[in-house]
Motif scaffolding. Structure first.
Motif, short mmCIF file in Angstrom:
data_model
loop_
_atom_site.label_atom_id
_atom_site.label_comp_id
_atom_site.label_asym_id
_atom_site.label_seq_id
_atom_site.Cartn_x
_atom_site.Cartn_y
_atom_site.Cartn_z
N VAL A 114 27.27 -7.05 51.16
CA VAL A 114 26.55 -7.17 52.48
C VAL A 114 26.32 -8.48 53.13
CG1 VAL A 114 23.83 -7.08 53.40
CG2 VAL A 114 24.82 -5.35 51.63
N PHE A 115 26.73 -9.44 52.38
CA PHE A 115 26.71 -10.92 53.07
C PHE A 115 27.95 -11.18 53.87
CE2 PHE A 115 27.02 -15.60 53.09
CZ PHE A 115 25.77 -15.89 53.84
N SER A 116 29.09 -10.75 53.03
CA SER A 116 30.40 -10.87 53.86
C SER A 116 30.25 -9.82 55.15
CB SER A 116 31.31 -10.32 52.85
OG SER A 116 31.68 -10.96 51.90
N GLN A 193 34.83 -17.11 55.71
CA GLN A 193 34.87 -15.54 54.60
C GLN A 193 35.41 -15.70 53.42
OE1 GLN A 193 36.84 -13.43 57.78
NE2 GLN A 193 35.16 -12.34 58.41
N THR A 194 36.43 -16.51 53.22
CA THR A 194 37.06 -16.65 52.09
C THR A 194 36.24 -17.30 50.92
OG1 THR A 194 39.35 -16.46 52.91
CG2 THR A 194 39.26 -17.48 50.68
N SER A 240 36.11 -7.62 57.01
CA SER A 240 36.08 -8.75 57.91
C SER A 240 37.14 -8.77 59.18
CB SER A 240 36.61 -9.81 57.17
OG SER A 240 37.95 -9.75 56.67
N SER A 241 38.32 -8.09 58.95
CA SER A 241 39.26 -7.80 60.21
C SER A 241 38.80 -6.86 61.14
CB SER A 241 40.63 -7.96 59.72
OG SER A 241 40.76 -6.48 58.90
N PHE A 242 38.10 -5.74 60.45
CA PHE A 242 38.08 -4.51 61.42
C PHE A 242 36.81 -4.73 62.44
CE2 PHE A 242 34.83 -0.89 61.76
CZ PHE A 242 35.71 -0.01 62.51
N TYR A 243 35.80 -5.76 62.18
CA TYR A 243 35.08 -5.90 63.19
C TYR A 243 35.54 -6.60 64.44
CZ TYR A 243 30.76 -7.11 65.70
OH TYR A 243 29.63 -7.30 66.74
N ARG A 244 36.31 -7.75 63.82
CA ARG A 244 36.91 -8.42 64.90
C ARG A 244 37.98 -7.69 65.90
NH1 ARG A 244 38.31 -11.98 60.55
NH2 ARG A 244 40.48 -11.67 60.64
N THR A 245 38.63 -6.83 64.98
CA THR A 245 39.57 -5.81 65.72
C THR A 245 38.97 -4.97 66.67
OG1 THR A 245 41.36 -5.81 63.86
CG2 THR A 245 41.40 -4.32 65.66
#
Length: 537
Positions: A114-116, A193-194, A240-245
């Motif tokens: 959830v936090f990520s 994120q990492t 993490s990349s999906f939302y940015r994409t």
């Protein structure tokens, strides 16, 4: 996957087949169908927009926006094919920790997840403006490039190669600056994120190590937890990349989505019926029209009987071309009525009205295809012999035969490989082949030499294949080309100030007579040359 997006720098380029995922054959037809539907819908929508939009548009910028259809398709693909399975992965992971290792481990895994996701959404949202700046800079670069190449001749006329190169270089540099700023912010985001994920992993491993030390967990259980945590990393990295994409795709496609919000200003009325048959009887009654706040036509009333020729003359900006635009339903009049065969054009479908009208513009624009393609464009069913006959009537057939490939000769971008007079004659032949009942000529012979113009006037427009049985509306500056008209309307500041035949207007000794005298003094003109037996100096 079909039509996904490759990031080159941060430019987005559509492609046909994925090179980053093997996938099953199901992905390809679904993706291609969605891209086809989106691309064609956007293309058709831009074509459906009214003339006011196209007069104000920046062609390069619109083309760049249409090219962003792949970005929206990428968004749809990821939602359809990837997001739901990965969400299921995360739910199974938390459930596995709960059932296998207990509530504490499941809670830690849920908190990490959830936090990520929350941090990804918040940080990506704060970087949306940076992405938007980069996309706008990219679109500006495309617009400048397309406009400059389209205006090639103008660039050469003013020796502006160096200026255009500098202007384009500046847009590329602005894009690169925006791209670098966005890339740095995304690098920072990846680091955070990492760190968050590794901190979560460290906490869970510390708890597991304590359990191993207490003897409540085996070393093998510790290794299982470690292994599964790294398996958990894959769906978290995806999201993490999906939302940015999807954010990038939506920002890249914003201009395309904005185009869909623009609606045509001239549309069919509810219940509008098609104009099935047309005799060419035109009646304008007290027509008023303005371009936004600028008045263009004031109280225009006129009648054009079937088979007659009506000419419009006057100074530039007097409203002549506006009359033709209203006839062709590019605009609706503000007040008054325009009727064809007694039917108000607003009660008729736009497409059916235009099918009965042929237009020969002053500067015809041709497709970069063969002459035959351009001639058959408006009526693909005509035979080659009909094309030849129309070209003979337009005095262009013999000229075409001198070309190396004849009718298969390509005319270049917008017809630039043909002279102005050749383009006009091709446009006249094109209109003949459309076989309309109403023909509008907007300075249609202005680029022709006097001899060719007289030939066309005699055998084509007056009683010929273009004029016979058709209602002609002619806009002209050279009065000798319209001296034969059944009625001539003199326009001034959007109003009809004089009306009559050539002889009647000369007898009035008003604006028309003054214009005739002025043109006669500039070059000796024989009035009605080639139209009658009488000569008028």
């Amino acid at each position: 996957m079909a039509n996904t997006i490759r990031l080159t720098g941060c430019h987005q380029v559509p492609r046909s087949v994925s090179d980053d995922r093997t996938g099953t054959p199901l992905w390809i037809p679904v993706s291609q169908y969605s891209y086809l539907a989106l691309a064609t819908t956007a293309f058709e929508h831009v074509h459906s927009l009214s003339l006011d939009f196209h007069l104000e548009k920046r062609t390069g910028e619109i083309l760049s926006a249409l090219n962003k259809g792949g970005a929206i398709n990428s968004f749809l693909e990821k939602i359809t094919f990837e997001a739901v399975p990965r969400l299921a992965d995360l739910a199974v992971a938390v459930l596995y920790f709960l059932l296998t290792f207990g509530a504490l481990y499941a809670t830690i895994a849920a908190v990490i997840t959830v936090f990520s996701l929350h941090m990804t959404i918040k940080m990506a949202s704060t970087r949306a403006d940076l992405r938007r700046d980069m996309v706008n800079a990219d679109r500006e670069e495309e617009a400048v490039k397309n406009d400059s190449i389209t205006s090639y001749e103008t660039v050469k006329y003013f020796n502006a190669d160096a200026y255009e190169s500098t202007r384009y270089q500046e847009t590329v540099q602005r894009f690169q600056a925006a791209e670098a700023k966005y890339a740095r912010s995304m690098g920072d985001m990846n680091i955070y994120q990492t760190l968050v994920f590794m901190c979560g992993v460290l906490i869970m491993l510390v708890v597991a190590a304590v359990d191993v030390a207490r003897g409540t967990k085996s070393v093998g259980g510790f290794l299982v937890i470690l292994t599964y945590l790294y398996r958990l990393q894959e769906p978290l990295q995806f999201f993490s990349s999906f939302y940015r994409t999807i954010q990038q795709a939506l920002i890249s496609g914003e201009r395309l989505l904005e185009l869909f919000k623009i609606q045509p200003t001239v549309v069919d009325r509810l219940g509008a019926e098609p104009l099935l048959n047309c005799d060419g009887h035109i009646r304008w009654t007290n027509v008023q029209f303005s371009y936004r706040t600028r008045p263009a036509l004031r109280d225009i009333s006129l009648v054009c009987l079937p088979g007659t020729t009506t000419a419009f003359v006057g100074e530039s900006g007097g409203g002549k071309s506006t009359i033709l635009r209203l006839m062709f339903r590019y605009y609706n009049c503000d007040s008054g009525t325009i009727a064809i065969d007694g039917q108000d054009v607003k009660d008729l479908t736009i497409d059916s009205v235009r099918r009965h009208i042929g237009v020969v513009p002053q500067d015809p624009v041709l497709f970069n295809e063969t002459i035959m393609f351009n001639l058959k464009y408006g009526n693909p069913d005509v035979s080659d012999e009909e094309v030849y006959e129309a070209c003979r009537a337009a005095s262009i057939h013999d000229r075409i035969l001198t070309f190396a490939r004849g009718y298969d000769t390509k005319v270049g971008d917008r017809g630039t490989l043909l002279s102005g007079g050749e383009k006009q004659r091709v446009a006249i032949a094109h209109t003949i082949l459309k076989k309309p009942k109403i023909v509008m000529l907007d300075e249609a012979t202005s680029a022709l030499d006097s001899k060719t113009e007289q030939q066309i006037q005699k055998k084509l427009i007056r009683g010929g294949s273009l004029g016979q049985g058709r209602t002609l509306l002619i806009v002209a500056h050279r009065l000798s080309t319209i001296a034969h008209a059944d009625q001539i309307l003199v326009l001034h500041a959007g109003s009809i100030v004089e009306k009559g035949t050539h002889d009647e207007l000369l007898a009035m000794n008003g604006r028309y007579a003054s214009m005739w005298l002025s043109q006669s003094q500039q070059a000796p003109i024989v009035a009605r040359s080639g139209f009658s037996d009488g000569d008028h100096q």
